[in-house]
Design an enzyme around this catalytic site. Structure first.
Site, PDB file in Angstrom:
ATOM      1  N   GLN A  78       6.516   0.267  11.427  1.00 57.08           N
ATOM      2  CA  GLN A  78       5.154  -0.209  10.934  1.00 57.08           C
ATOM      3  C   GLN A  78       4.025   0.800  12.071  1.00 57.08           C
ATOM      4  OE1 GLN A  78       4.255  -2.868   8.811  1.00 57.08           O
ATOM      5  NE2 GLN A  78       2.293  -1.515   8.842  1.00 57.08           N
ATOM      6  N   PHE A  79       4.044   2.138  11.808  1.00 52.78           N
ATOM      7  CA  PHE A  79       3.118   2.871  12.622  1.00 52.78           C
ATOM      8  C   PHE A  79       1.790   2.261  12.641  1.00 52.78           C
ATOM      9  CE2 PHE A  79       1.886   4.848   8.799  1.00 52.78           C
ATOM     10  CZ  PHE A  79       0.502   5.146   8.886  1.00 52.78           C
ATOM     11  N   THR A  80       1.204   1.521  11.785  1.00 52.26           N
ATOM     12  CA  THR A  80      -0.100   1.026  11.814  1.00 52.26           C
ATOM     13  C   THR A  80      -0.463  -0.044  12.667  1.00 52.26           C
ATOM     14  OG1 THR A  80       0.210  -0.671  10.066  1.00 52.26           O
ATOM     15  CG2 THR A  80      -0.289   1.440   9.271  1.00 52.26           C
TER      16      THR A  80
END
Length: 149
Positions: A78-80
């Site tokens: 989950q890079f966000t």
């Protein structure tokens, strides 16, 4: 590293309309990697997650860990989690590690959990995923490896 953990009664992840990972009781773990994260960060968070006492005992007190209850992990990259929304209206993701770097740390994190005897299902790194879960409690916590120092 930054993770969001959600206690779950059931969860699954779908890519291209196919379920590629699913668990019953356990934790959904959203995993973000930033620049400079190492295998030490992955090991620290895996240890913390496996032993964090967030499951209830017979007196409804959070006294049991994921290991104690035999729960599983659904791990989702989950890079966000490293989105910076302070300026403007569109998040800036400059704090997220590049995919080449993040993939290695994410896989090390999942391997660390498996080495503790946990069943770990995963999403697909970099894919558009749909995650479904029944949040238990709800119990949702945020952990960061840099806070250990």
């Amino acid at each position: 590293m930054r993770v969001v953990i959600q206690r779950s009664k059931a969860a699954s992840v779908t890519v291209n309309e196919q379920i590629i990972g699913a668990i019953d009781s356990g934790l959904v773990v959203l995993v973000g990697v930033t620049h400079g994260d190492t295998s030490e960060d992955a090991a620290y968070l895996a240890e913390k997650i496996a032993n964090l006492r967030i499951f209830e005992d017979e007196n409804e007190k959070m006294n049991f860990s994921l290991l104690d209850v035999g729960g599983s992990v659904l791990s989702i990259s989950q890079f966000t989690l490293y989105g910076d929304c302070r300026k403007g209206r569109r998040p800036n993701f400059m704090d997220a590690a590049r995919p080449e770097e993040a993939t290695i740390i994410y896989e090390q994190f999942n391997d660390e959990l498996r080495q503790k005897g946990l069943t770990v299902e995963t999403g697909q790194f970099g894919a558009m995923m749909q995650v479904q879960l029944t949040n238990d409690g709800p119990v949702t916590l945020i952990l960061e490896s840099k806070e250990k120092k």
